[in-house]
Scaffold this active site. Structure first.
Site, mmCIF file in Angstrom:
data_model
loop_
_atom_site.group_PDB
_atom_site.id
_atom_site.type_symbol
_atom_site.label_atom_id
_atom_site.label_comp_id
_atom_site.label_asym_id
_atom_site.label_seq_id
_atom_site.Cartn_x
_atom_site.Cartn_y
_atom_site.Cartn_z
ATOM 1 C CG ASP A 151 -5.718 -0.629 -7.397
ATOM 2 O OD1 ASP A 151 -4.623 -0.951 -6.908
ATOM 3 O OD2 ASP A 151 -6.321 0.407 -7.059
ATOM 4 C CD GLU A 163 -2.397 2.671 -3.224
ATOM 5 O OE1 GLU A 163 -2.203 3.522 -2.338
ATOM 6 O OE2 GLU A 163 -2.395 2.980 -4.450
ATOM 7 N NE ARG A 165 11.441 9.770 4.726
ATOM 8 C CZ ARG A 165 12.075 10.792 5.287
ATOM 9 N NH1 ARG A 165 13.308 11.084 4.928
ATOM 10 N NH2 ARG A 165 11.489 11.536 6.201
HETATM 11 NI NI NI Z 1 0.569 3.271 -6.757
#
Ligand code: NI
Length: 409
Positions: free
Chosen positions: A81, A139, A177
């Protein structure tokens, strides 16, 4: 295998840039990714994947299974999106949709997902394994992951990978990470209810504006004095409104805010902790309150084993200098965390910065990406997927230990 993946990715690069530019010029807002989804489904079908559309509303799932492998999947999730921002890059493939822009790089994510599918599908017999590609909608409003999970996309998924572009890392480099990558993000809506009165006679009223200011100050002070500083909490009141006239004491103040935290234990105690502070301040001054605390997405916690796998695959592919181990998490939020409630996974940062000029941040109307990063993302994901399956098929006991660990938790 790595050489072949790199060769394929390089061959596909012009096509991938074309795909990315198409997506970039046709951005769609969260939950409205109809054209994007149809386009993605078309590319996946042309690579020979099994495709399902309208999964999690406008999401797309593509499955690739090769060779003999156990009945489980490695999932690769990318989001599709765009944002309600008017593009100001001046690029010739700028958004054709006024007020909508791929300013968070989800066009790149989608392209990298498609490129990874193209490469793995083209490896033929060399690749044995099962990969389920999840092209996620919505999202930006932290809804799409939940929609897809509710539609069953995590069934039989043993591990999941994802990525997000990052303009402060140069293209060609990735950031990984261990542990927390992003924060838990909750919302609050708070109304302070006092009693109206004449502006000159405060003792006859209950001043909701003044009490609201005390509430905000108390919350900020309580964060610094009662929360463990090694487990950060950020509370931002982003909007506040109340009152009617200069000489009328306000009887009501409404505010909304966001609450970010990294540590799961901190996250768990936040609603009660905030309410206690609000209640005690309001009680001291005779006001009432209404508090609606909504839990948003939890923190993305990267799995150590999968992060290690990703790190070694990326170092093989690009050399150790192109792989940064990130020392700090972000207090941004990612609904990828909702997939991680169902399987271990890891999300990495794909550098998209230009080395020789300033880079605008994510969500900026002039945000741009160095498209060389697309191949970096594709090779990293494709090679990590190959390594995942190679290790799993060579050492099935790894799978058993992961399964038994899952059943314990
Ligand atoms: Ni993003």
């Amino acid at each position: 295998m790595l050489t072949q993946i790199k060769t394929l990715a390089a061959e596909f690069a012009p096509r991938l840039i074309e795909i990315r530019r198409h997506l970039h010029s046709h951005p769609e807002l969260s939950g409205q990714e109809y054209q994007t989804a149809a386009y993605v489904a078309g590319v996946l079908s042309s690579c020979g994947l099994q495709v399902r559309e309208a999964v999690g509303k406008t999401g797309v799932v593509g499955e690739l299974k090769r060779g003999e492998c156990p009945p489980q999947w490695l999932a690769i999730r990318t989001d599709m999106d765009a944002l309600p921002i008017t593009e100001q890059t001046g690029l010739d493939f700028s958004s054709r949709q006024t007020g909508v822009m791929h300013a968070c790089g989800h066009d790149v994510h989608t392209t990298v997902g498609l490129g990874t599918a193209m490469v793995l599908a083209s490896l033929g017999e060399q690749f044995a394994g099962a990969v389920r590609f999840l092209f996620q909608p919505a999202e930006e409003i932290a809804q799409g992951a939940g929609w897809m999970v509710a539609d069953g996309v995590m069934q039989s998924v043993a591990a999941i990978l994802s990525l997000h572009v990052f303009p402060s890392i140069p293209a060609g480099t990735i950031g990984i990470r261990y542990g927390a990558l992003t924060a838990a993000a909750d919302d609050l809506e708070l109304t302070i209810i006092g009693e109206s009165g004449h502006g000159a006679r405060p003792h006859e009223a209950i001043d909701a504006i003044w009490i609201a200011s005390q509430v905000i100050t108390s919350l900020q002070q309580a964060i610094s004095r009662t929360q463990n500083p090694l487990r950060p909490v950020v509370l931002t009141i982003g909007k506040i409104s109340g009152g009617r006239a200069p000489n009328v004491i306000a009887d009501k103040v409404e505010m909304v805010g966001t609450v970010r935290s990294l540590h799961p234990e901190t996250h768990a105690q936040l609603p009660a902790w905030i309410e206690q502070i609000v209640a005690s301040v309001c009680q001291s001054y005779g006001a009432r309150y209404e508090l609606h605390y909504r839990r948003g997405v939890p923190s993305v916690q990267n799995d150590p084993l999968l992060t290690q796998l990703l790190e070694s695959a990326a170092k093989d592919a690009w050399g150790p200098d192109q792989v940064q181990v990130l020392l700090e998490p972000s207090l941004g939020a990612e609904d990828f965390a909702l997939f991680l409630e169902h399987a271990p996974g890891t999300m990495f940062r794909l550098g998209v910065g230009y080395p020789d000029r300033p880079n605008h941040p994510l969500h900026h109307p002039q945000f741009e990406v160095d498209e060389r990063a697309i191949v970096t993302g594709v090779v990293t994901l494709a090679y990590t997927a190959c390594q995942y399956w190679q290790q799993l098929l060579a050492h099935p006991e790894t799978r058993r230990s992961r399964e038994s660990r899952d059943s314990e938790t």
